[in-house]
Design a protein around this motif. Sequence first.
Motif, mmCIF file in Angstrom:
data_model
loop_
_atom_site.group_PDB
_atom_site.id
_atom_site.type_symbol
_atom_site.label_atom_id
_atom_site.label_comp_id
_atom_site.label_asym_id
_atom_site.label_seq_id
_atom_site.Cartn_x
_atom_site.Cartn_y
_atom_site.Cartn_z
ATOM 1 N N ALA A 56 0.824 -1.218 0.000
ATOM 2 C CA ALA A 56 0.000 0.000 0.000
ATOM 3 C C ALA A 56 0.851 1.258 0.000
ATOM 4 O O ALA A 56 0.358 2.344 0.293
ATOM 5 C CB ALA A 56 -0.923 -0.016 1.223
ATOM 6 N N LEU A 57 2.141 1.136 -0.332
ATOM 7 C CA LEU A 57 3.029 2.295 -0.331
ATOM 8 C C LEU A 57 2.554 3.287 -1.397
ATOM 9 O O LEU A 57 2.228 2.890 -2.520
ATOM 10 C CB LEU A 57 4.456 1.847 -0.643
ATOM 11 N N PRO A 58 2.457 4.580 -1.033
ATOM 12 C CA PRO A 58 2.009 5.586 -2.023
ATOM 13 C C PRO A 58 2.878 5.548 -3.273
ATOM 14 O O PRO A 58 4.061 5.203 -3.228
ATOM 15 C CB PRO A 58 2.168 6.911 -1.264
ATOM 16 N N SER A 59 2.295 5.956 -4.378
ATOM 17 C CA SER A 59 2.986 5.871 -5.667
ATOM 18 C C SER A 59 3.937 7.039 -5.897
ATOM 19 O O SER A 59 4.917 6.908 -6.626
ATOM 20 C CB SER A 59 1.959 5.815 -6.807
ATOM 21 N N SER A 60 3.667 8.206 -5.304
ATOM 22 C CA SER A 60 4.521 9.375 -5.537
ATOM 23 C C SER A 60 5.590 9.481 -4.456
ATOM 24 O O SER A 60 5.386 9.071 -3.301
ATOM 25 C CB SER A 60 3.692 10.657 -5.565
ATOM 26 N N ALA A 61 6.715 10.101 -4.834
ATOM 27 C CA ALA A 61 7.817 10.283 -3.882
ATOM 28 C C ALA A 61 7.401 11.188 -2.728
ATOM 29 O O ALA A 61 7.795 10.971 -1.573
ATOM 30 C CB ALA A 61 9.036 10.852 -4.596
ATOM 31 N N VAL A 62 6.615 12.211 -3.013
ATOM 32 C CA VAL A 62 6.166 13.138 -1.961
ATOM 33 C C VAL A 62 5.319 12.414 -0.941
ATOM 34 O O VAL A 62 5.495 12.577 0.276
ATOM 35 C CB VAL A 62 5.375 14.306 -2.591
ATOM 36 N N ASP A 63 4.399 11.576 -1.413
ATOM 37 C CA ASP A 63 3.527 10.847 -0.475
ATOM 38 C C ASP A 63 4.311 9.788 0.296
ATOM 39 O O ASP A 63 4.006 9.501 1.470
ATOM 40 C CB ASP A 63 2.373 10.198 -1.243
ATOM 41 N N ARG A 64 5.328 9.192 -0.351
ATOM 42 C CA ARG A 64 6.135 8.195 0.367
ATOM 43 C C ARG A 64 6.941 8.867 1.488
ATOM 44 O O ARG A 64 7.108 8.313 2.576
ATOM 45 C CB ARG A 64 7.061 7.474 -0.609
ATOM 46 N N ARG A 65 7.418 10.074 1.221
ATOM 47 C CA ARG A 65 8.150 10.811 2.262
ATOM 48 C C ARG A 65 7.214 11.109 3.449
ATOM 49 O O ARG A 65 7.607 10.962 4.618
ATOM 50 C CB ARG A 65 8.706 12.107 1.690
ATOM 51 N N ALA A 66 5.983 11.533 3.143
ATOM 52 C CA ALA A 66 5.013 11.818 4.202
ATOM 53 C C ALA A 66 4.688 10.549 5.006
ATOM 54 O O ALA A 66 4.534 10.580 6.232
ATOM 55 C CB ALA A 66 3.745 12.411 3.602
#
Length: 508
Positions: A56-66
């Motif tokens: 379920a890891l977010p697809s965008s780098a910004v969301d993964r950082r959050a």
Amino acid sequence: MALPVRWLLSQPELALKLLAGTGGLDADVTFVVTTELSDPARWLSGGELLLTTGIALPSSAVDRRAYLQKIAECGVAAVGFGVGLSHPSVPEDLVTAADEYGLPLLEVPLPTPFVAVAKKVTERLAELRYESMLRASRAQPRMTRSAIQGGIYATIRELSVACSATVLLLDPSMRVIEAYPDGVDDAVVAEVADLAASGSGSVASSVARSSTGATVAVQVITGGNVVHGYLAAISDSSLGHVEQILLGHANSLLALDFEKPHRLRAAQNRLNSEAIGLLLSTEIDLAPARAQMRQAADSDGLIRAMTVLCDSDDAVQRVVDVVDAIMTADARQTFIRRDEMRVTALLRGRDGSDVARRLVRELGSRQAKSIRVGLSTVHPVDDVTDAVQQSALTASAAAYGGQPVEFESMTGSALLTFPESRRVLDALAETMIAPLVAHDREQGTDLEASLRAYLEANGHWESAAATIGVHRHTLRSRITRIEDLLGCDLDVARVRAELLLAIIARQG
């Protein structure tokens, strides 16, 4: 009990690889949780090793950082990322973010099942819990034996050693009764007292950080509704579960000691009194009494003696009661002996004159007028007889109603202080010095001053003549005249010594 993240990396069978967050390798793992939630932070409490395959890891780098930031803010110890399923490798932006947050990021290879990691951590935590409980089970009997054999001070010392901490025992007024090791900074004591006082006696245990960053744990020592004092442990590191157990055990031992029935304490005091009597007698086998006396000494085996000379039976009993009250307030045994109008008490070698001054202060000005108090120097406990004799001599030189006199303060004035020797010196002055005084008065001479200067200069003509401002030949003439008047030979050292003491006694 600590299981740092770096321990996981040292287990070869898990084949974990550190990708980021080197600075967090000392963080402690307390639990293992496996989750594929897109926002697991709300379910975390800190200390977890979080395992995920990133489904379920977010697809965008910004969301993964959050995603990773929220996990780090929860206090998670480390993240284990399983590769080879949802992701062939850990995303680079996730590695960069983990380094930024100081959160250890571990790569879990496909052959290593999450359950193997969880089992390894669970087993190790169980081992650590067992080891800590074993350490506690071994330390508790040692503390109990110390309490039985050595009393409160020994209990404090054993707790300090077992917890690698500085331990303080405070009375209800926040005064330090015992400390181990000695020499605790006053600022630290003040912080401990503030923490103890903040509970107002109703909080059983308090933990805080001192201004120096040390952990301070304070427990209230109670018996029923009575607060006997406060037990504090000060450590550079956090006090773990075992240390808290040992602190509680020491608290119980101290509470039992404080709660000793009055009749038991009275019996103990009578035994101590008899032990003093034996040591002052001519008994052949004094070993049992000496063994009992060692409980009066400080940790270095040193004591001081205090003698109180009283002018009435009432004063004697009052002194005995006050000394016992002082010792009881300090959680110490009383070593006291009553012998007609004399009271003898043994103090610890590190005790100054505080106990004696407290005695005078608590008796009050009216009752203090009926006693004279003397203190010995510090002695090894086996030399208790010498200490008592010293304190008795000092007390005989003290004034009724005055402050306690310490033996050290009498250097150079002892012969002039004791009544017996003072009477001898006064008689000598009347016989030997009075003729000089009469001659000086009748003839207008200065023979007495010339003799004193000569004697105090140890017979050195130049020094003595300079002191009184005359030529040495003039002084020689006066000394010859003095020898004629007194019929003595001042070349004899003993004669010079007696005459000097007689002059000092007459003038002093």
